[in-house]
Motif scaffolding. Structure first.
Motif, mmCIF file in Angstrom:
data_model
loop_
_atom_site.group_PDB
_atom_site.id
_atom_site.type_symbol
_atom_site.label_atom_id
_atom_site.label_comp_id
_atom_site.label_asym_id
_atom_site.label_seq_id
_atom_site.Cartn_x
_atom_site.Cartn_y
_atom_site.Cartn_z
ATOM 1 N N GLN A 28 19.038 -59.159 -33.013
ATOM 2 C CA GLN A 28 19.227 -57.956 -33.829
ATOM 3 C C GLN A 28 20.493 -57.206 -33.402
ATOM 4 O O GLN A 28 21.298 -56.799 -34.238
ATOM 5 N N GLU A 29 20.684 -57.051 -32.109
ATOM 6 C CA GLU A 29 21.880 -56.365 -31.597
ATOM 7 C C GLU A 29 23.151 -57.090 -32.001
ATOM 8 O O GLU A 29 24.125 -56.462 -32.423
ATOM 9 N N LEU B 79 23.830 -56.522 -35.749
ATOM 10 C CA LEU B 79 24.287 -55.162 -36.037
ATOM 11 C C LEU B 79 25.688 -54.889 -35.481
ATOM 12 O O LEU B 79 26.535 -54.319 -36.170
ATOM 13 N N GLU B 80 25.935 -55.306 -34.242
ATOM 14 C CA GLU B 80 27.219 -55.003 -33.611
ATOM 15 C C GLU B 80 28.336 -55.930 -34.059
ATOM 16 O O GLU B 80 29.415 -55.474 -34.439
ATOM 17 N N VAL C 136 27.675 -56.867 -38.695
ATOM 18 C CA VAL C 136 27.729 -55.700 -39.588
ATOM 19 C C VAL C 136 28.905 -54.782 -39.238
ATOM 20 O O VAL C 136 29.732 -54.463 -40.098
ATOM 21 N N THR C 137 28.999 -54.381 -37.985
ATOM 22 C CA THR C 137 29.998 -53.377 -37.605
ATOM 23 C C THR C 137 31.400 -53.962 -37.430
ATOM 24 O O THR C 137 32.338 -53.521 -38.087
ATOM 25 N N SER D 285 28.762 -49.684 -42.049
ATOM 26 C CA SER D 285 28.016 -48.768 -41.201
ATOM 27 C C SER D 285 26.691 -49.435 -40.833
ATOM 28 O O SER D 285 25.980 -49.931 -41.709
ATOM 29 N N PRO D 286 26.340 -49.476 -39.553
ATOM 30 C CA PRO D 286 25.074 -50.101 -39.171
ATOM 31 C C PRO D 286 23.867 -49.404 -39.789
ATOM 32 O O PRO D 286 22.808 -50.009 -39.937
ATOM 33 N N SER D 287 24.029 -48.153 -40.202
ATOM 34 C CA SER D 287 22.909 -47.444 -40.821
ATOM 35 C C SER D 287 22.706 -47.852 -42.282
ATOM 36 O O SER D 287 21.686 -47.510 -42.879
#
Length: 145
Positions: free
Chosen positions: A68-69, A72-73, A76-77, A83-85
């Protein structure tokens, strides 16, 4: 009883890989040649290690939180500059479920493919929506998918 030699038991085709060989290629070779390990050699062909099926399996036994990290990092980012959100990434036993909204429909397959390439990901469930359909005229709206 007949005495057996190494020649009776060995794999007839010598298969080896170099240090930089992608893990997916090594997994394919192990399956194709029905072997449980493969020697790793340097540029001169000298043995520098052995990689087994159980070694490869360790890649897929990553903790869900680590997967997951990374998604997201890194995906996605850093890679997509989102934006990870804007996305929700849930991981259970390597199964990734993506939800949220991306700006364009053409981003959806890119996000999916990048997530599938993360080590330890078994599969990706797509629950992504998009704000704009930039793929086809007269395409379905996100709720019609």
């Amino acid at each position: 009883m007949r005495h057996r030699s190494v020649a009776d038991l060995m794999t007839p085709t010598a298969v080896s890989v170099q240090r930089g060989t992608p893990f997916k290629e090594i997994a394919r070779l192990l399956k194709e040649f029905d072997i449980s390990a493969v020697p790793v050699v340097d540029a001169a062909g000298r043995l520098i290690g052995i990689l087994s099926r159980s070694d490869l399996l360790q890649l897929f036994l990553r903790r869900d939180h680590a997967i997951q990290e990374e998604i997201l990092e890194d995906v996605v980012t850093r890679t997509l500059a989102l934006s990870p959100s804007s996305l929700t990434v849930e991981v259970t036993d390597g199964l990734v479920t993506l939800s949220g909204t991306v700006s364009r429909r053409s981003l959806v397959p890119i996000v999916l493919r990048l997530c599938q390439s993360v080590d330890g990901v078994v599969d990706v469930v797509n629950r992504l929506d998009y704000a704009q359909d930039d793929v086809s005229v007269g395409a379905r709206t996100p709720t019609e998918r």
